[in-house]
Scaffold this motif. Structure first.
Motif, PDB file in Angstrom:
ATOM      1  N   ALA A 535       0.833  -1.207   0.000  1.00 29.13           N
ATOM      2  CA  ALA A 535       0.000   0.000   0.000  1.00 29.13           C
ATOM      3  C   ALA A 535       0.867   1.255   0.000  1.00 29.13           C
ATOM      4  O   ALA A 535       0.578   2.227  -0.706  1.00 29.13           O
ATOM      5  CB  ALA A 535      -0.924  -0.023   1.218  1.00 29.13           C
ATOM      6  N   SER A 536       1.955   1.252   0.753  1.00 30.03           N
ATOM      7  CA  SER A 536       2.743   2.478   0.827  1.00 30.03           C
ATOM      8  C   SER A 536       3.586   2.672  -0.433  1.00 30.03           C
ATOM      9  O   SER A 536       3.892   3.798  -0.807  1.00 30.03           O
ATOM     10  CB  SER A 536       3.577   2.527   2.109  1.00 30.03           C
ATOM     11  N   VAL A 537       3.924   1.599  -1.129  1.00 31.92           N
ATOM     12  CA  VAL A 537       4.678   1.725  -2.380  1.00 31.92           C
ATOM     13  C   VAL A 537       3.756   2.225  -3.507  1.00 31.92           C
ATOM     14  O   VAL A 537       4.155   3.041  -4.339  1.00 31.92           O
ATOM     15  CB  VAL A 537       5.336   0.370  -2.729  1.00 31.92           C
ATOM     16  N   VAL A 538       2.521   1.767  -3.481  1.00 29.95           N
ATOM     17  CA  VAL A 538       1.550   2.164  -4.506  1.00 29.95           C
ATOM     18  C   VAL A 538       1.317   3.690  -4.488  1.00 29.95           C
ATOM     19  O   VAL A 538       1.062   4.296  -5.531  1.00 29.95           O
ATOM     20  CB  VAL A 538       0.230   1.385  -4.284  1.00 29.95           C
ATOM     21  N   VAL A 539       1.462   4.253  -3.298  1.00 31.51           N
ATOM     22  CA  VAL A 539       1.265   5.700  -3.135  1.00 31.51           C
ATOM     23  C   VAL A 539       2.168   6.502  -4.087  1.00 31.51           C
ATOM     24  O   VAL A 539       1.812   7.579  -4.549  1.00 31.51           O
ATOM     25  CB  VAL A 539       1.552   6.091  -1.653  1.00 31.51           C
ATOM     26  N   ALA A 540       3.314   5.939  -4.462  1.00 28.55           N
ATOM     27  CA  ALA A 540       4.243   6.647  -5.353  1.00 28.55           C
ATOM     28  C   ALA A 540       3.683   6.783  -6.769  1.00 28.55           C
ATOM     29  O   ALA A 540       4.215   7.531  -7.587  1.00 28.55           O
ATOM     30  CB  ALA A 540       5.585   5.915  -5.373  1.00 28.55           C
ATOM     31  N   GLY A 541       2.626   6.052  -7.069  1.00 29.22           N
ATOM     32  CA  GLY A 541       1.957   6.227  -8.358  1.00 29.22           C
ATOM     33  C   GLY A 541       2.583   5.488  -9.527  1.00 29.22           C
ATOM     34  O   GLY A 541       2.229   5.741 -10.677  1.00 29.22           O
ATOM     35  N   LYS A 542       3.528   4.612  -9.254  1.00 35.85           N
ATOM     36  CA  LYS A 542       4.166   3.863 -10.333  1.00 35.85           C
ATOM     37  C   LYS A 542       3.546   2.464 -10.438  1.00 35.85           C
ATOM     38  O   LYS A 542       3.046   1.936  -9.443  1.00 35.85           O
ATOM     39  CB  LYS A 542       5.677   3.726 -10.060  1.00 35.85           C
ATOM     40  N   PRO A 543       3.592   1.862 -11.631  1.00 32.24           N
ATOM     41  CA  PRO A 543       3.086   0.495 -11.705  1.00 32.24           C
ATOM     42  C   PRO A 543       3.870  -0.434 -10.767  1.00 32.24           C
ATOM     43  O   PRO A 543       5.092  -0.317 -10.677  1.00 32.24           O
ATOM     44  CB  PRO A 543       3.329   0.087 -13.158  1.00 32.24           C
ATOM     45  N   VAL A 544       3.145  -1.299 -10.077  1.00 31.64           N
ATOM     46  CA  VAL A 544       3.796  -2.193  -9.107  1.00 31.64           C
ATOM     47  C   VAL A 544       3.574  -3.646  -9.532  1.00 31.64           C
ATOM     48  O   VAL A 544       2.430  -4.110  -9.622  1.00 31.64           O
ATOM     49  CB  VAL A 544       3.243  -1.976  -7.687  1.00 31.64           C
ATOM     50  N   VAL A 545       4.677  -4.330  -9.790  1.00 29.70           N
ATOM     51  CA  VAL A 545       4.633  -5.745 -10.152  1.00 29.70           C
ATOM     52  C   VAL A 545       4.989  -6.543  -8.902  1.00 29.70           C
ATOM     53  O   VAL A 545       6.121  -6.474  -8.423  1.00 29.70           O
ATOM     54  CB  VAL A 545       5.647  -6.061 -11.269  1.00 29.70           C
ATOM     55  N   VAL A 546       4.026  -7.270  -8.364  1.00 28.65           N
ATOM     56  CA  VAL A 546       4.307  -8.098  -7.187  1.00 28.65           C
ATOM     57  C   VAL A 546       4.790  -9.469  -7.662  1.00 28.65           C
ATOM     58  O   VAL A 546       4.122 -10.113  -8.481  1.00 28.65           O
ATOM     59  CB  VAL A 546       3.046  -8.243  -6.311  1.00 28.65           C
ATOM     60  N   VAL A 547       5.946  -9.873  -7.162  1.00 25.89           N
ATOM     61  CA  VAL A 547       6.433 -11.229  -7.432  1.00 25.89           C
ATOM     62  C   VAL A 547       6.341 -11.998  -6.119  1.00 25.89           C
ATOM     63  O   VAL A 547       6.894 -11.564  -5.102  1.00 25.89           O
ATOM     64  CB  VAL A 547       7.881 -11.223  -7.957  1.00 25.89           C
ATOM     65  N   LEU A 548       5.615 -13.097  -6.151  1.00 29.50           N
ATOM     66  CA  LEU A 548       5.323 -13.829  -4.913  1.00 29.50           C
ATOM     67  C   LEU A 548       6.179 -15.073  -4.770  1.00 29.50           C
ATOM     68  O   LEU A 548       6.317 -15.859  -5.729  1.00 29.50           O
ATOM     69  CB  LEU A 548       3.858 -14.269  -4.912  1.00 29.50           C
ATOM     70  N   PHE A 549       6.722 -15.267  -3.575  1.00 31.21           N
ATOM     71  CA  PHE A 549       7.463 -16.481  -3.240  1.00 31.21           C
ATOM     72  C   PHE A 549       6.749 -17.118  -2.050  1.00 31.21           C
ATOM     73  O   PHE A 549       6.708 -16.531  -0.961  1.00 31.21           O
ATOM     74  CB  PHE A 549       8.914 -16.126  -2.882  1.00 31.21           C
ATOM     75  N   ASN A 550       6.177 -18.254  -2.258  1.00 29.08           N
ATOM     76  CA  ASN A 550       5.343 -18.843  -1.207  1.00 29.08           C
ATOM     77  C   ASN A 550       5.168 -20.328  -1.459  1.00 29.08           C
ATOM     78  O   ASN A 550       5.237 -20.774  -2.601  1.00 29.08           O
ATOM     79  CB  ASN A 550       3.968 -18.141  -1.148  1.00 29.08           C
ATOM     80  N   GLY A 551       4.909 -21.057  -0.390  1.00 26.79           N
ATOM     81  CA  GLY A 551       4.782 -22.505  -0.501  1.00 26.79           C
ATOM     82  C   GLY A 551       3.353 -22.970  -0.457  1.00 26.79           C
ATOM     83  O   GLY A 551       3.091 -24.167  -0.282  1.00 26.79           O
ATOM     84  N   ARG A 552       2.418 -22.063  -0.605  1.00 28.79           N
ATOM     85  CA  ARG A 552       0.991 -22.410  -0.527  1.00 28.79           C
ATOM     86  C   ARG A 552       0.203 -21.292  -1.198  1.00 28.79           C
ATOM     87  O   ARG A 552       0.730 -20.200  -1.385  1.00 28.79           O
ATOM     88  CB  ARG A 552       0.557 -22.498   0.937  1.00 28.79           C
ATOM     89  N   PRO A 553      -1.063 -21.529  -1.533  1.00 27.49           N
ATOM     90  CA  PRO A 553      -1.902 -20.412  -1.952  1.00 27.49           C
ATOM     91  C   PRO A 553      -2.026 -19.412  -0.816  1.00 27.49           C
ATOM     92  O   PRO A 553      -2.117 -19.803   0.356  1.00 27.49           O
ATOM     93  CB  PRO A 553      -3.258 -21.066  -2.230  1.00 27.49           C
ATOM     94  N   LEU A 554      -2.020 -18.136  -1.131  1.00 26.96           N
ATOM     95  CA  LEU A 554      -2.223 -17.097  -0.122  1.00 26.96           C
ATOM     96  C   LEU A 554      -3.557 -16.415  -0.419  1.00 26.96           C
ATOM     97  O   LEU A 554      -4.074 -16.501  -1.532  1.00 26.96           O
ATOM     98  CB  LEU A 554      -1.087 -16.069  -0.190  1.00 26.96           C
ATOM     99  N   THR A 555      -4.081 -15.713   0.568  1.00 31.80           N
ATOM    100  CA  THR A 555      -5.285 -14.915   0.332  1.00 31.80           C
ATOM    101  C   THR A 555      -4.824 -13.555  -0.204  1.00 31.80           C
ATOM    102  O   THR A 555      -4.211 -12.782   0.520  1.00 31.80           O
ATOM    103  CB  THR A 555      -6.113 -14.774   1.615  1.00 31.80           C
TER     104      THR A 555
END
Ligand code: NOJ
Length: 763
Positions: A535-555
């Motif tokens: 949320a705080s990075v989005v405030v900068a107004g730039k496109p945000v690409v989230v790359v997820l590293f996880n061992g299960r589905p997340l909500t």
């Protein structure tokens, strides 16, 4: 299927027009029966009409096993049933009553020394078998199995298995505790990372590919190992997702949902199986003569051996089906667990149990025979030692390249607004997030020797992006926060870095330790303050690409609502950062699909695509239907879903025939898939079936075919699936495989929401 099997027919009223292929007596759902103090040996014959088709026994091996067995004392036989986990325990056992194997001990020299003691300094010189959890890599870490399943490409699993088998065997390990094939609906369960997700068909295909990769056609080869199908069985049904927990499952669910990958692995010749920690309908899997003897050894005709899980025999006491160690040993041996891992009840009480008639000589001999059979098949009697000079301690360039390609092939693009991906090489990229410079966490759970000090750490996301970007100077970095802490002091710097860049790559997710064994989570949101960081990075107004590293589905509802793009990378292994960069910059077009549903909220669990319809399927306009008041119906991302940088069309499916004969008939389903976009890419064509009227309620969809197809821009390919009665039949609650007459719906598309439908009739 034999004519004899096909000629069997249902005698049940109301099942006219049903071919019954195979049946197991369900009255045998028993382990230590009646009284725990006197486990009863289950000897009721079971009609073995539904064999997995396991490979035939090797006559020469059988003769040698038989001859050796004749020379063995009772103590030597019981010793073979013992698996220990330290060099000290092995040395002690070898000095008195030799044990059968050692696990979790590594190092060629150390293993050779133990082997020397077994071969040269014991009466019969029976070699030890050396086991290890080589789950997704030995020296070279590949993506976690859940990631591999996302590739919808069995070649990915096979590649891991081929490389891992060679590295392990050359280092002295000849038995891996893989593949894990526990189908599950439980994202809270940490061990979902180790398997193939929620679908029995996908899990079967991946498991068979792994068995093939580990064992080849002859696992005595110097680059092959014996595989172990685990955990047998229904472990993935663990209540509430808590590890080791109770599983109460119907016969039809057991046979339709949990058993298929095991059956397929037995047919593929898997050498061993491991029992699971859970109960199955009240009977612990380690004492379950129905699943172990009646199903596995009789009906599936499995002729390898079954190993207990870690202290699984001893735990029969805690489960409450054995009063003491002797009871536990009797229950395990009579049920069909051949080798005891860590706890020592078989060797401690075997003699006394035999003398008292609580176990039989033939049960002991059968267990020993199975273990010796695998040892001979491994070639251990001819080649007990490993060439220490050949030990694999470093990741080779060839293995690295395979880890990189399987890593990117396992990623799933979940969102890509404004076509923000692929990134331009000239873009100024702010790499932010707690996983951006993580190393070993990118291996995920159960990594091989690659974990720990002195071994090869995975390439970080930051390093991978720097190497791929036009100029490393255009890539900046801010950590933002830790994976789990509540500290937000890094947020300001992260927002500033985002503001100064053209695009943000935000590496979020779980640590390796947050999934795997004994790592259940009740809350599967992004841990710590990662959501707030987004949320705080989005405030900068730039496109945000989230790359997820996880061992299960997340909500991920909030992430989905906030991020511009989301790439599910799982835990990609040693080449993680490079594999991620390959996808982010478009060198690789992501083509993976989800092997498991991602819930909108934890309260929706279990949620899975192949559910039954209910009498009142969810309807947003009707309150009295199966849904939540406070949540939209269905998952956030469904099974089989995944985007691409290009677009595809899939034509209406065409059948080779409008009918399938229920006695062994088959037909084909064909579609044309076209890459309608501007860049090359992969599509996974998926075929689902649904039987709308059956004697027991059928899943709304069942995956019965998939093909990952690579297409250049504008290219078209025909994909043809063959469906047989195996694809339309199902097990009923008497464990009979039924092929019923009537309409079958076929859906073809690029996810479990596939809507191109065609029907045929089973006659
Ligand atoms: C316990 C785990 O359940 C199993 O998967 C593993 O193979 C054994 N420990 C041996 O490490």
């Amino acid at each position: 299927m034999t004519d004899h099997q096909l000629s069997r027919r249902s005698a049940l009223a109301g099942l006219g027009g049903t071919a019954v292929i195979g049946a197991l007596s369900t009255s045998l759902l028993t382990g230590p029966e009646a009284s725990a103090a006197t486990p009863v040996q289950t000897t009721v014959p079971v009609p073995a009409t539904d064999p997995a088709g396991s490979p035939p026994l090797n006559k020469k091996v059988e003769q040698r096993v038989g001859a050796l067995l004749k020379r063995m004392t009772l103590a030597e036989k019981l010793g073979q049933l013992q698996l220990v986990n330290t060099p000290d325990l092995a040395r002690k056992a070898l000095a008195t009553t030799p044990c059968g194997g050692v696990f979790s001990v590594i190092g060629a020299a150390q293993l050779n020394a133990l082997q020397k003691q077994a071969v040269q300094h014991t009466r019969l010189g029976i070699p030890l078998i050396f086991g290890l959890d080589v789950i997704h890599g030995y020296t070279t870490n590949f993506p976690i199995p859940l990631g591999q399943a996302s590739s919808f490409d069995p070649a990915v699993a096979e590649t891991d298995a081929i490389v891992s088998a060679a590295e392990a065997r050359r280092s002295g390990i000849n038995w891996t505790y893989s593949p894990m094939m526990d189908v599950t609906h439980e994202p809270r369960w940490g061990r979902i990372a180790e398997g193939d997700g929620e679908d029995p068909y996908l899990a079967s295909q991946m498991a068979v590919a792994k068995v093939r990769g580990y064992q080849g056609s002859d696992y005595s080869a110097p680059d092959k190992v014996a595989a172990c199908a685990k955990h047998y069985v229904a472990y993935g049904g663990t209540e509430g997702g808590r590890d080791y927990n109770t599983v109460d499952v119907s016969i039809q669910e057991l046979h339709n949902h949990y058993l298929p990958p095991f059956k397929a692995s037995v047919a593929a010749g898997v050498a061993t199986l491991m029992a699971s920690f859970n109960t199955v309908a009240g009977v612990p899997a380690h004492a379950n003569s129905y699943t172990l003897r009646n199903v596995l050894k009789d009906a599936f005709d499995f002729n390898g051996f079954v190993v207990s899980d870690y202290t699984g025999i001893q735990e029969l006491i805690m489960h409450g089906v054995a009063g003491d160690g002797a009871d536990a040993a009797a229950a395990g041996i009579t049920a069909g667990v051949d080798m005891e891992m860590v706890s020592t009840n078989y060797v401690d009480f075997g003699k006394e149990l035999l003398a008292r008639g609580r176990i039989s000589q033939s049960e002991i001999d059968d267990a020993v025979r199975r273990i010796l059979r695998v040892k001979y098949s491994l070639g251990l009697f001819e080649h007990p030692y490993v060439d220490e000079a050949g030990e694999v301690t470093a990741v080779s360039a060839a293995a690295r390249a395979k880890a990189r390609s399987t890593g990117s092939r396992s990623m799933v693009l979940l969102k890509n607004d404004q076509a923000v991906l692929p990134l331009q090489k000239t873009a100024k990229v702010a790499v932010i997030g707690p996983l951006a410079v993580a190393t070993y966490d990118l291996n995920g759970t159960w990594s091989g020797l690659g974990t720990g000090a002195g071994t090869t750490p995975p390439v970080t996301v930051l390093d991978g992006i720097r190497a791929a970007a036009g100029s490393p100077a255009s890539v900046t970095y801010a950590r933002g926060c830790d994976i789990e802490s509540a500290d937000t002091s890094g947020f300001a710097a992260a927002t500033a870095a985002a503001a100064a860049a053209d695009v943000v790559v935000l590496a979020l997710g779980e640590s390796a330790a947050m999934s795997g064994e004994a790592s259940a989570r009740s809350n599967i949101d992004l841990p710590g303050v990662q959501q707030q960081l987004l949320a705080s990075v989005v405030v900068a107004g730039k496109p945000v690409v989230v790359v997820l590293f996880n061992g299960r589905p997340l909500t991920l509802q909030s992430t989905h609502d906030t991020a511009t793009a989301i790439l599910e990378a799982w835990a990609p292994g040693v080449e993680a950062g490079n594999a991620v960069a390959d996808v982010l910059f478009g060198k690789v077009n992501p083509g993976g699909k989800l092997p498991v549903s991602f819930p909108r909220a934890v309260g929706q669990i279990p949620i899975y695509y192949n559910h039954q319809n209910t009498g009142r399927p969810a309807d947003p306009n009707n309150k009295y239907t199966s849904k939540y008041l406070d949540l939209a119906t269905g998952p956030l991302y469904g099974f089989g879903f995944g985007l691409s940088y290009t677009s595809f069309t899939i034509s209406a499916p065409k059948l080779s025939s409008p009918r399938m004969n229920r006695h062994g008939g088959h037909l084909t389903v064909s579609v044309d898939v076209v890459n309608t976009g501007a860049v090359a890419g992969d599509e996974v064509v998926q075929l689902y079936v649904h039987d709308p009227v059956a004697s027991i309620a059928q899943p709304v969809r069942r995956l019965r075919g998939f093909r990952r197809v690579g297409l250049q821009a504008g290219q078209s390919k025909r994909v043809t699936f063959t469906l047989t009665t195996d694809d339309v039949g199902f097990y009923d609650n008497r464990a009979r495989f039924l092929v019923e007459t009537g309409l079958v719906e076929v859906y073809v598309g690029n996810s479990s929401a596939a809507d191109q439908k065609v029907t045929f009739t089973v006659v």
